[in-house]
Design a protein around this motif. Structure first.
Motif, mmCIF file in Angstrom:
data_model
loop_
_atom_site.group_PDB
_atom_site.id
_atom_site.type_symbol
_atom_site.label_atom_id
_atom_site.label_comp_id
_atom_site.label_asym_id
_atom_site.label_seq_id
_atom_site.Cartn_x
_atom_site.Cartn_y
_atom_site.Cartn_z
ATOM 1 N N SER A 84 0.880 29.391 55.430
ATOM 2 C CA SER A 84 0.500 28.241 55.759
ATOM 3 C C SER A 84 -0.968 28.539 55.229
ATOM 4 C CB SER A 84 -0.646 29.291 57.755
ATOM 5 O OG SER A 84 -1.193 30.128 57.060
ATOM 6 N N SER A 85 -1.022 28.614 54.354
ATOM 7 C CA SER A 85 -2.337 28.161 53.454
ATOM 8 C C SER A 85 -1.726 27.470 52.003
ATOM 9 C CB SER A 85 -3.161 29.486 52.558
ATOM 10 O OG SER A 85 -2.014 29.847 51.637
ATOM 11 N N ARG A 86 -0.106 26.941 52.186
ATOM 12 C CA ARG A 86 -0.261 26.229 51.270
ATOM 13 C C ARG A 86 0.979 25.499 51.922
ATOM 14 N NH1 ARG A 86 4.300 27.760 48.142
ATOM 15 N NH2 ARG A 86 4.376 30.159 48.909
ATOM 16 N N PRO A 87 0.950 23.543 51.464
ATOM 17 C CA PRO A 87 2.033 23.014 51.921
ATOM 18 C C PRO A 87 3.317 23.427 51.243
ATOM 19 C CG PRO A 87 -0.033 21.745 51.359
ATOM 20 C CD PRO A 87 -0.297 22.941 50.862
ATOM 21 N N PRO A 88 4.122 23.198 52.373
ATOM 22 C CA PRO A 88 5.515 23.222 51.528
ATOM 23 C C PRO A 88 5.408 21.705 50.487
ATOM 24 C CG PRO A 88 5.665 23.888 53.849
ATOM 25 C CD PRO A 88 4.499 23.203 53.707
ATOM 26 N N ALA A 89 6.834 21.061 49.827
ATOM 27 C CA ALA A 89 7.225 20.627 48.552
ATOM 28 C C ALA A 89 6.970 19.363 49.361
ATOM 29 C CB ALA A 89 8.121 21.128 47.907
ATOM 30 N N GLY A 90 6.532 18.336 48.949
ATOM 31 C CA GLY A 90 7.142 17.206 49.998
ATOM 32 C C GLY A 90 6.191 16.714 51.276
ATOM 33 N N TYR A 91 4.451 17.424 51.001
ATOM 34 C CA TYR A 91 3.530 17.692 52.231
ATOM 35 C C TYR A 91 2.292 18.175 51.549
ATOM 36 C CZ TYR A 91 7.754 17.968 55.355
ATOM 37 O OH TYR A 91 9.007 17.852 56.187
ATOM 38 N N ARG A 92 1.253 17.673 52.260
ATOM 39 C CA ARG A 92 -0.150 17.726 51.511
ATOM 40 C C ARG A 92 -0.744 18.182 53.006
ATOM 41 N NH1 ARG A 92 -1.834 11.464 50.286
ATOM 42 N NH2 ARG A 92 -2.540 11.856 52.369
ATOM 43 N N THR A 93 -0.378 17.981 53.478
ATOM 44 C CA THR A 93 -0.920 19.485 54.818
ATOM 45 C C THR A 93 -0.114 20.049 55.263
ATOM 46 O OG1 THR A 93 -1.479 17.471 56.767
ATOM 47 C CG2 THR A 93 -2.977 17.433 55.293
ATOM 48 N N THR A 144 6.134 30.949 66.087
ATOM 49 C CA THR A 144 5.132 30.525 65.263
ATOM 50 C C THR A 144 5.719 29.231 64.972
ATOM 51 O OG1 THR A 144 5.722 32.632 63.278
ATOM 52 C CG2 THR A 144 5.039 30.577 62.481
ATOM 53 N N GLN A 145 4.554 28.474 64.930
ATOM 54 C CA GLN A 145 4.642 26.806 65.026
ATOM 55 C C GLN A 145 4.377 26.095 63.151
ATOM 56 O OE1 GLN A 145 1.822 25.750 67.840
ATOM 57 N NE2 GLN A 145 3.758 25.994 69.881
ATOM 58 N N LEU A 146 4.932 25.904 62.537
ATOM 59 C CA LEU A 146 4.339 25.357 61.342
ATOM 60 C C LEU A 146 4.218 24.231 60.906
ATOM 61 C CD1 LEU A 146 3.482 26.362 58.690
ATOM 62 C CD2 LEU A 146 5.684 26.345 57.733
ATOM 63 N N PHE A 147 2.767 23.052 60.680
ATOM 64 C CA PHE A 147 3.048 22.305 60.839
ATOM 65 C C PHE A 147 2.399 21.754 59.271
ATOM 66 C CE2 PHE A 147 0.884 23.613 64.671
ATOM 67 C CZ PHE A 147 1.682 22.802 65.692
ATOM 68 N N ALA A 148 2.831 20.177 59.169
ATOM 69 C CA ALA A 148 2.794 19.621 58.010
ATOM 70 C C ALA A 148 2.663 18.454 57.947
ATOM 71 C CB ALA A 148 3.768 19.955 57.175
ATOM 72 N N GLY A 149 2.118 17.292 57.192
ATOM 73 C CA GLY A 149 1.554 16.439 57.069
ATOM 74 C C GLY A 149 1.876 15.506 55.535
#
Length: 149
Positions: A84-93, A144-149
């Motif tokens: 939750s503190s670092r974006p997965p590959a391909g995401y910025r947030t 767990t809900q993990l959001f990315a953008g």
């Protein structure tokens, strides 16, 4: 060569027990998948209710969320994951909501009532998410809900 009837009779109770365990595992797994899916629908319903676009449910994000939900269920406590503190590959947030309760609707209501969690749900910079859920030995559902953008 055929197995004598007495040998089959001795094996039958063990086999029946194994079948019951497998069926229970499948039902619990299906219940967790249904809970994760219900949680995903609730998030997108919340976003739609305030004019936000719905999020795409991504398998890679759901896999991360599922592992975290299972870890919380094993430990019987809520905590945020390292992811939750670092974006997965391909995401910025990235953002993360974690919850525990007896029902998906109860957990969703609690998350929605929390300003920080609600902000993650409706954040316009998020375009994708993953959801995981698991039941703990305490009988509670961990989400767990993990959001990315």
């Amino acid at each position: 060569m055929t197995t004598p009837p007495t040998a089959l009779a001795r094996r039958a109770p063990r086999c029946a027990g194994l079948v019951v365990v497998v069926i229970l595992a499948l039902l619990i797994g299906a219940g967790c998948q249904e809970a994760a899916f219900s949680s995903a629908i609730a998030v997108n319903d919340t976003r739609s209710s305030v004019g936000r676009s719905t999020l795409t449910l991504e398998a890679d994000l759901s896999a991360v969320a599922q592992r975290h939900a299972e870890a919380m269920a094993r430990r019987g406590r809520l905590y945020h994951s390292y992811s939750s503190s670092r974006p997965p590959a391909g995401y910025r947030t990235v953002g993360e909501n974690v919850g525990r309760g007896h029902t998906v609707s109860g957990i969703h209501s609690a998350l929605r009532a929390s300003p920080g969690h609600y902000s993650n749900m409706v954040n316009p910079s998020f375009s994708a998410f993953g959801v995981g859920s698991a039941y703990g030995s305490d009988g509670k559902l961990y989400v767990t809900q993990l959001f990315a953008g």
